[in-house]
Design an enzyme around this catalytic site. Structure first.
Site, PDB file in Angstrom:
ATOM      1  N   HIS A 166      -6.227   2.848  14.707  1.00 15.04           N
ATOM      2  CA  HIS A 166      -6.701   1.516  14.310  1.00 15.04           C
ATOM      3  C   HIS A 166      -5.643   0.487  14.667  1.00 15.04           C
ATOM      4  CE1 HIS A 166      -4.054   2.725  11.030  1.00 15.04           C
ATOM      5  NE2 HIS A 166      -3.892   1.439  10.759  1.00 15.04           N
TER       6      HIS A 166
ATOM      7  N   HIS B 120      -2.320   2.241  16.345  1.00 16.93           N
ATOM      8  CA  HIS B 120      -1.488   3.291  15.764  1.00 16.93           C
ATOM      9  C   HIS B 120      -2.327   4.226  14.914  1.00 16.93           C
ATOM     10  CE1 HIS B 120      -1.549  -0.088  12.935  1.00 16.93           C
ATOM     11  NE2 HIS B 120      -1.339   0.771  11.953  1.00 16.93           N
TER      12      HIS B 120
ATOM     13  N   ASP C 191      -4.071  -2.998  12.731  1.00 13.70           N
ATOM     14  CA  ASP C 191      -4.128  -3.585  11.394  1.00 13.70           C
ATOM     15  C   ASP C 191      -4.846  -4.934  11.485  1.00 13.70           C
ATOM     16  OD1 ASP C 191      -2.825  -1.381  10.439  1.00 13.70           O
ATOM     17  OD2 ASP C 191      -0.868  -2.338  10.220  1.00 13.70           O
TER      18      ASP C 191
ATOM     19  N   LYS D 210       0.867  -1.178   0.000  1.00 11.50           N
ATOM     20  CA  LYS D 210       0.000   0.000   0.000  1.00 11.50           C
ATOM     21  C   LYS D 210       0.900   1.222   0.000  1.00 11.50           C
ATOM     22  CE  LYS D 210      -3.636   2.260   2.767  1.00 11.50           C
ATOM     23  NZ  LYS D 210      -4.168   2.419   4.141  1.00 11.50           N
TER      24      LYS D 210
HETATM   25  C1  OGA Z   1      -2.045   1.933   7.521  1.00 11.38           C
HETATM   26  C2  OGA Z   1      -1.244   2.763   8.460  1.00 11.38           C
HETATM   27  C3  OGA Z   1       0.399   4.448   8.893  1.00 11.38           C
HETATM   28  C4  OGA Z   1       1.256   5.426   8.187  1.00 11.38           C
HETATM   29  O1  OGA Z   1      -2.083   2.262   6.325  1.00 11.38           O
HETATM   30  O2  OGA Z   1      -2.611   0.928   8.002  1.00 11.38           O
HETATM   31  O3  OGA Z   1      -1.298   2.516   9.633  1.00 11.38           O
HETATM   32  O4  OGA Z   1       2.281   5.800   8.765  1.00 11.38           O
HETATM   33  N1  OGA Z   1      -0.468   3.761   7.991  1.00 11.38           N
HETATM   34  O5  OGA Z   1       0.931   5.824   7.068  1.00 11.38           O
HETATM   35 NI    NI Z   2      -2.117   0.602  10.044  1.00  7.45          NI
END
Ligand code: OGA
Ligand code: NI
Length: 287
Positions: free
Chosen positions: A171, A227, A173, A152
């Site tokens: 959230h 986080h 993960d 991602k």
């Molecule tokens: C996520 C996430 C954190 C970030 O995409 O699940 O926690 O630092 N991203 O972008």
């Molecule tokens: Ni995340």
């Protein structure tokens, strides 16, 4: 208080394994350094992803998530509100990077030209690192053969008003374990003992986040770290998490050998991963 750092170059593998287990039990999030993935490759991964996001919108739409797709793959802009009513929006791109049978190149950017080569190389290296860490976390998570790797890219534009806007709301993960690198803008925070802690990653350090699937398979032994991502006042922040998860039809439950305590009862119900993901996304009760 800082997120733990584990140096994987220590020749004493037992010590390294113990440090990884301890960090997973106490924090559910840690940084690994000297992990064997060449820093130059990480630099190029960030470069090709950044270049893609700097392309005109019409170019990016070439890999857009189809309107009627029930899967996550593709480019899109997501808008939501967090619990405190802050706006959260982020442009992101998802595409599977492993195993080859699950890769759809139609969601991989055609530009820049070396996007594919760099991402394929990163997938190979990350797979090795992930298997090592999974092996340390449990002899028998029993997942090694059925896992998929989902890349991602999160693109957070600069935002002057931190009270109104958040990049990613709090959230955990949903997947097994996440490996994250980011550009030079900081902004990832982890929740520990009632405080939000800034995660201070280095240029080629990799942040490891334990997710719900491993939390539940370990019967709660490993934490899934809560986080969130804040936005920078002046800089665009980009992050590249890779989500390692079981295939969608895999049924997972607390592993018998990890169920401890006097009542010897599993703390979580078994789920087919697809149903678990759906229920979590829709905020339906899980246990
Ligand atoms: C996520 C996430 C954190 C970030 O995409 O699940 O926690 O630092 N991203 O972008
Ligand atoms: Ni995340």
């Amino acid at each position: 208080m800082d997120v733990p750092i584990v140096d994987l170059s220590n020749p004493n593998e037992d010590l390294v394994a113990r440090a990884v287990v301890k960090a997973s039990e106490e924090w559910g999030i840690f940084q690994v350094v000297n992990h064997g993935i060449p820093p130059e490759l990480i630099r190029r991964l960030k470069e090709v992803g950044t270049k893609f996001f700097e392309l005109p919108e019409t170019e990016k739409e070439a890999v857009a998530k189809p309107e009627d797709s029930v899967d996550v793959e593709g480019y899109r802009t997501k808008y939501q509100k967090d619990l405190e009513g802050r706006n959260a929006w982020v442009d992101h791109l998802f595409h599977r990077i492993w195993p080859p049978s699950r890769v759809s190149y139609r969601f991989w950017p055609k530009l820049p030209m070396d996007y594919r080569e760099v991402n394929e190389d990163y997938a190979k290296h990350l797979k090795k690192l992930s298997e090592k860490i999974m092996e340390w976390l449990s002899e028998g998570l029993g997942l090694r053969r059925t896992v998929e790797y989902l890349m991602k890219i999160n693109y957070y534009p600069p935002c002057p008003d931190q009270d109104l806007v958040i990049g990613a709301p709090d959230h955990t993960d949903v997947n097994g374990i996440t490996f994250l690198v980011a550009n030079e803008a900081l902004g990832l925070q982890a929740f520990k003992d009632n405080h939000w802690i800034d995660v201070k990653y280095t240029t080629s350090g990799i942040i490891v986040i334990v997710g719900d699937q491993f939390h539940r398979m370990s019967n709660g032994k490993y934490m899934s770290a809560k986080h969130r991502a804040t936005m920078d006042k002046e800089k665009t922040r980009i992050s590249w998490p890779v989500f390692v998860e079981s295939s969608l039809d895999h049924e997972f439950a607390p592993l018998r050998e990890l169920i401890t305590g006097e009542d010897n009862a599993p703390k979580f119900k078994p789920y087919v991963y697809k149903d678990f993901k759906f229920r979590k996304l829709k905020k339906l009760p899980l246990d």
